[in-house]
Design an enzyme around this catalytic site. Structure first.
Site, mmCIF file in Angstrom:
data_model
loop_
_atom_site.group_PDB
_atom_site.id
_atom_site.type_symbol
_atom_site.label_atom_id
_atom_site.label_comp_id
_atom_site.label_asym_id
_atom_site.label_seq_id
_atom_site.Cartn_x
_atom_site.Cartn_y
_atom_site.Cartn_z
ATOM 1 N N LYS A 126 -11.594 -31.296 -44.034
ATOM 2 C CA LYS A 126 -12.910 -31.423 -44.676
ATOM 3 C C LYS A 126 -13.980 -31.028 -43.672
ATOM 4 O O LYS A 126 -13.772 -31.148 -42.461
ATOM 5 C CB LYS A 126 -13.154 -32.863 -45.119
ATOM 6 N N ASP A 166 -18.142 -28.747 -52.173
ATOM 7 C CA ASP A 166 -18.188 -30.207 -52.357
ATOM 8 C C ASP A 166 -19.658 -30.511 -52.670
ATOM 9 O O ASP A 166 -20.402 -29.590 -53.060
ATOM 10 C CB ASP A 166 -17.698 -30.938 -51.093
HETATM 11 P P1 NDP Z 1 -22.583 -31.772 -56.694
HETATM 12 O O1 NDP Z 1 -23.423 -31.572 -55.508
HETATM 13 O O2 NDP Z 1 -22.363 -30.659 -57.635
HETATM 14 O O3 NDP Z 1 -23.122 -33.008 -57.548
HETATM 15 C C1 NDP Z 1 -23.242 -34.271 -56.997
HETATM 16 C C2 NDP Z 1 -23.967 -35.162 -57.991
HETATM 17 O O4 NDP Z 1 -23.986 -36.494 -57.529
HETATM 18 C C3 NDP Z 1 -25.410 -34.745 -58.176
HETATM 19 O O5 NDP Z 1 -25.804 -35.037 -59.485
HETATM 20 C C4 NDP Z 1 -26.147 -35.608 -57.162
HETATM 21 O O6 NDP Z 1 -27.502 -35.838 -57.498
HETATM 22 C C5 NDP Z 1 -25.328 -36.880 -57.248
HETATM 23 N N1 NDP Z 1 -25.347 -37.552 -55.938
HETATM 24 C C6 NDP Z 1 -24.888 -37.088 -54.766
HETATM 25 N N2 NDP Z 1 -25.095 -37.940 -53.783
HETATM 26 C C7 NDP Z 1 -25.696 -38.970 -54.338
HETATM 27 C C8 NDP Z 1 -26.168 -40.187 -53.815
HETATM 28 N N3 NDP Z 1 -26.054 -40.506 -52.508
HETATM 29 N N4 NDP Z 1 -26.743 -41.049 -54.678
HETATM 30 C C9 NDP Z 1 -26.862 -40.719 -55.993
HETATM 31 N N5 NDP Z 1 -26.439 -39.585 -56.541
HETATM 32 C C10 NDP Z 1 -25.858 -38.723 -55.716
HETATM 33 O O7 NDP Z 1 -21.185 -32.316 -56.150
HETATM 34 P P2 NDP Z 1 -19.781 -32.383 -56.879
HETATM 35 O O8 NDP Z 1 -19.968 -32.637 -58.337
HETATM 36 O O9 NDP Z 1 -18.982 -31.231 -56.441
HETATM 37 O O10 NDP Z 1 -19.156 -33.673 -56.182
HETATM 38 C C11 NDP Z 1 -19.252 -34.986 -56.732
HETATM 39 C C12 NDP Z 1 -18.150 -35.856 -56.151
HETATM 40 O O11 NDP Z 1 -16.878 -35.307 -56.503
HETATM 41 C C13 NDP Z 1 -18.135 -35.978 -54.634
HETATM 42 O O12 NDP Z 1 -17.626 -37.259 -54.283
HETATM 43 C C14 NDP Z 1 -17.123 -34.923 -54.203
HETATM 44 O O13 NDP Z 1 -16.558 -35.208 -52.950
HETATM 45 C C15 NDP Z 1 -16.098 -35.083 -55.325
HETATM 46 N N6 NDP Z 1 -15.191 -33.958 -55.574
HETATM 47 C C16 NDP Z 1 -15.665 -32.693 -55.795
HETATM 48 C C17 NDP Z 1 -14.783 -31.670 -56.069
HETATM 49 C C18 NDP Z 1 -15.243 -30.303 -56.389
HETATM 50 O O14 NDP Z 1 -14.391 -29.456 -56.695
HETATM 51 N N7 NDP Z 1 -16.528 -30.001 -56.385
HETATM 52 C C19 NDP Z 1 -13.328 -31.900 -56.076
HETATM 53 C C20 NDP Z 1 -12.952 -33.279 -55.910
HETATM 54 C C21 NDP Z 1 -13.858 -34.254 -55.653
HETATM 55 P P3 NDP Z 1 -28.604 -34.653 -57.362
HETATM 56 O O15 NDP Z 1 -28.405 -33.773 -58.555
HETATM 57 O O16 NDP Z 1 -29.899 -35.364 -57.359
HETATM 58 O O17 NDP Z 1 -28.284 -33.956 -56.071
HETATM 59 O O1 2IT Z 2 -12.752 -33.201 -52.588
HETATM 60 C C1 2IT Z 2 -12.187 -32.150 -52.939
HETATM 61 O O2 2IT Z 2 -11.002 -32.123 -53.284
HETATM 62 C C2 2IT Z 2 -12.989 -30.922 -52.994
HETATM 63 N N1 2IT Z 2 -14.175 -30.966 -52.707
HETATM 64 C C3 2IT Z 2 -12.336 -29.618 -53.348
HETATM 65 C C4 2IT Z 2 -11.678 -29.014 -52.159
HETATM 66 C C5 2IT Z 2 -11.115 -27.626 -52.357
HETATM 67 O O3 2IT Z 2 -10.588 -27.123 -51.352
HETATM 68 O O4 2IT Z 2 -11.189 -27.061 -53.436
#
Ligand code: NDP
Ligand code: 2IT
Length: 448
Positions: A126, A166
C-alpha cells in the site's frame, strides 16, 4: 505468554503511535490464535508471525511540487511493500491529509490477506501521501503526481509492485502517474491498475469494488436463507466504492437510501439517484448538499460529531464504504435496534472492534472488508493479466469472473469458519483462510 500475545506486544512496542496498524494486527492475530496454538512451537521457531507483521520494505520519500501561485509545496510519500510471498506487491495509493506511516501499514497488512483470498497471485502493499487533491487544480494534481512517481518509479514495476487507486486516487491521478512512469522508464507495461480504457485499463475495474461487495453480500444472504431483494440499505461514502455499490444494489432489487461524504450525509427515502450522485461527485467533484438541492425527496444533514449519521436510518443492511473506524459501538447499537441484520464492509476496517463484536453477539451477519471489498484488487489482477497478454476482455467477461471470485471468497471464509468451529464468524474465516495460503508460501520459500 502465548506466542500470539507476545507478537502483538512486540508490534505495539516497535511501532509506537500507529493505532490503526495495531488494530489491524490485533484483529488478525486474535483470529489466528486457534491456528497458531495448534502448532505453536514451529511457528515460533520460524518467527513466522514476526515476519508476517514486519514489512519486507518501507519506502518514505519527499514529494516537492509547485502550486498555481508558484509556491513550492512539500508532501510525504509512502510505499510499504509488505509481503510478496504469493505474488508481486499489489495495493492502492491513498491521497488524503490523514495519511501517515501507520495508516499505510494498516492498509498494507490488510491487503496481504485480502489479496490471498482472491485466489490470484498478488502480494500485499500500500502507499500514498498526505497530499489533499480536494480544491486543487488539474495542473496542481498533475504536478504532485509527476513528482510522486519520479521518486516511486524506482521501486515499482509490472512484475515487482503494481499500485492502483484508493481514497483520493482515481482515474485522473492514475493517468498522470502512468504518463510520468512511461516517460521515465520508456516502458509501456502494466505497472499501475485502474488505468483509463484507452491505455490499458480493464473494463469493469471502475465498478469492481462496489459490484463485488454486492455479489458477496448477495451470496452471504442467500447462504443464510435471506434474499437481498427489496431490502433497505444504508451506505456511507460517496466515492468510487459507494457509488457502484449503490448501483449494483439497485440492479439486484434492493433500495439504498443513504450516502455520505466528508461534510455531510443524504437520506433519500425514494432511493438514491445514481446518475445524479455521479454527476455531483464524479463530474463536478462537489459536496453532497448539491445532490439534495437537485432532488426534492432527499434530506441533507451536515456532519456533526457524536451523531450516528447514515447509521441512524432504519435499514436491513449496512454497507460502510467511506473510511476506517467510521462505524463505532454506538452506531452498531443504533443499527441493531433498528433491525439491521447484515453488514458488509466496502471500506477498509470501517467498523471498530467493539462494534464488530456487538454485531456478532447480536447475530448480525458481518463480513469484513478484506473479503467483501476484495473485488477491486481482484479486478486489478485481471487488468494485470490482460496487460501481460496484450489483450482486453469484454465487460461481461470481467464482470462474470469478478462475480465468481466474490462467491468463491464467501465460500472459502464460510468453510474456514466452520472448520475451526466458529460458524458464521466471517472475520475469523477471512483471516484464517487468507493467512493459511500466505503462511504455506512463506514456509516453502525458506527464511527470507
Ligand atoms: P474515494 O476517494 O472515491 O471516496 C471516499 C469517500 O469517503 C468520499 O465520499 C469521501 O468524502 C469519504 N471520506 C473519505 N475520508 C473520509 C473521512 N475521513 N470522513 C468522512 N468521509 C470520508 O475512495 P474509495 O471509494 O475508493 O474508497 C473508500 C474506501 O474503500 C476506503 O476505505 C478504501 O480504502 C476502500 N477500498 C477502495 C477500493 C477501490 O478500489 N477504490 C478497493 C477496496 C477498498 P469526500 O467526497 O468529501 O472526499
Ligand atoms: O484497498 C484496496 O484493495 C484497493 N484500494 C484496491 C487496490 C488495487 O490494487 O486495486
Amino acid at each position: 505468554m502465548s506466542y500470539v500475545d507476545e507478537v502483538y506486544d512486540l508490534v505495539v512496542q516497535k511501532n509506537p503511535s500507529q493505532p490503526e496498524f495495531h488494530q489491524a494486527v490485533k484483529e488478525v492475530l486474535e483470529s489466528l490464535r486457534v491456528v497458531i496454538e495448534a502448532n505453536e512451537e514451529k511457528y515460533r521457531k520460524d518467527a513466522l508471525l514476526e515476519r508476517l507483521v514486519t514489512p519486507e520494505r518501507q519506502i518514505l520519500f519527499r514529494v516537492p511540487w509547485v502550486d498555481d501561485k508558484g509556491q513550492v509545496q512539500v508532501n510525504n510519500g509512502f510505499r510499504v511493500q509488505f509481503n510478496s510471498a504469493i505474488g508481486p506487491y499489489k495495493g492502492g495509493l491513498r491521497l488524503h491529509p490523514s495519511v501517515n506511516l501507520g495508516i499505510i501499514k494498516f492498509l498494507g497488512f490488510e491487503q496481504i490477506f485480502k489479496n490471498s483470498l482472491t485466489g490470484l497471485p498478488i502480494g500485499g502493499g500500500k502507499g500514498g501521501s498526505d497530499f489533499d487533491p480536494k480544491g486543487k487544480s488539474d495542473r496542481e494534481v498533475m504536478a504532485f503526481c509527476q513528482s510522486f512517481i519520479t521518486e516511486l518509479h524506482k521501486y515499482i514495476g509490472a512484475d515487482t509492485d503494481v499500485p492502483a487507486g484508493d481514497i483520493g486516487t482515481g482515474a485522473r491521478e492514475i493517468g498522470f502517474m502512468y504518463g510520468q512512469y512511461k516517460r521515465l522508464t520508456g516502458l509501456y507495461e502494466g505497472v499501475l491498475t485502474g488505468k483509463g480504457l484507452s491505455y490499458g485499463g480493464s473494463l469493469a475495474r471502475t465498478e469492481a469494488t462496489g459490484y463485488g461487495l454486492l455479489y458477496l453480500t448477495e451470496e452471504m444472504l442467500r447462504c443464510n436463507g435471506r434474499d437481498i431483494k427489496n431490502k433497505i440499505i444504508a451506505v456511507s461514502g460517496a466515492g468510487n466504492v459507494a457509488i457502484y455499490a449503490i448501483q449494483k444494489a439497485q440492479q439486484l432489487g434492493a433500495k439504498p437510501v443513504t450516502c455520505s461524504d466528508s461534510t455531510g450525509w443524504i437520506y433519500d427515502p425514494a432511493g438514491i439517484d445514481v446518475a445524479l450522485l455521479k454527476e455531483v461527485k464524479e463530474v463536478k467533484r462537489a459536496r453532497l448538499s448539491e445532490y439534495a438541492a437537485a432532488r426534492s425527496s432527499a434530506q441533507y444533514h451536515e456532519k456533526t460529531n457524536g451523531e450516528h449519521g447514515v447509521w441512524s436510518v432504519k435499514c436491513d443492511i449496512a454497507l460502510p464504504c467511506a473510511t476506517q473506524n467510521e462505524l463505532d459501538l454506538e452506531d452498531a447499537k443504533a443499527l441493531v435496534a433498528n433491525g439491521c441484520f447484515a453488514v458488509a464492509e466496502g471500506a477498509n476496517m470501517p467498523t471498530t472492534m467493539d462494534a464488530t463484536e456487538y454485531f456478532q453477539k447480536n447475530n448480525v451477519l458481518f463480513c469484513p472488508g478484506k473479503a467483501s471489498n476484495a473485488g477491486g484488487v481482484a479486478t486489478s489482477a485481471l487488468e494485470m493479466s490482460q496487460n501481460s497478454e496484450r489483450l482486453s476482455w469484454t465487460f461481461k467477461e470481467v464482470d462474470s469472473k469478478l462475480k465468481d471470485i466474490m462467491v468463491n471468497i464467501f465460500h472459502s471464509i464460510d468453510e474456514a469458519s466452520r472448520q475451526y468451529g466458529m460458524l458464521r464468524n466471517y472475520v475469523a474465516g477471512a483471516n484464517i483462510a487468507g493467512f493459511l495460503k500466505v503462511a504455506e508460501a512463506m514456509n516453502a520459500q525458506g527464511i527470507v
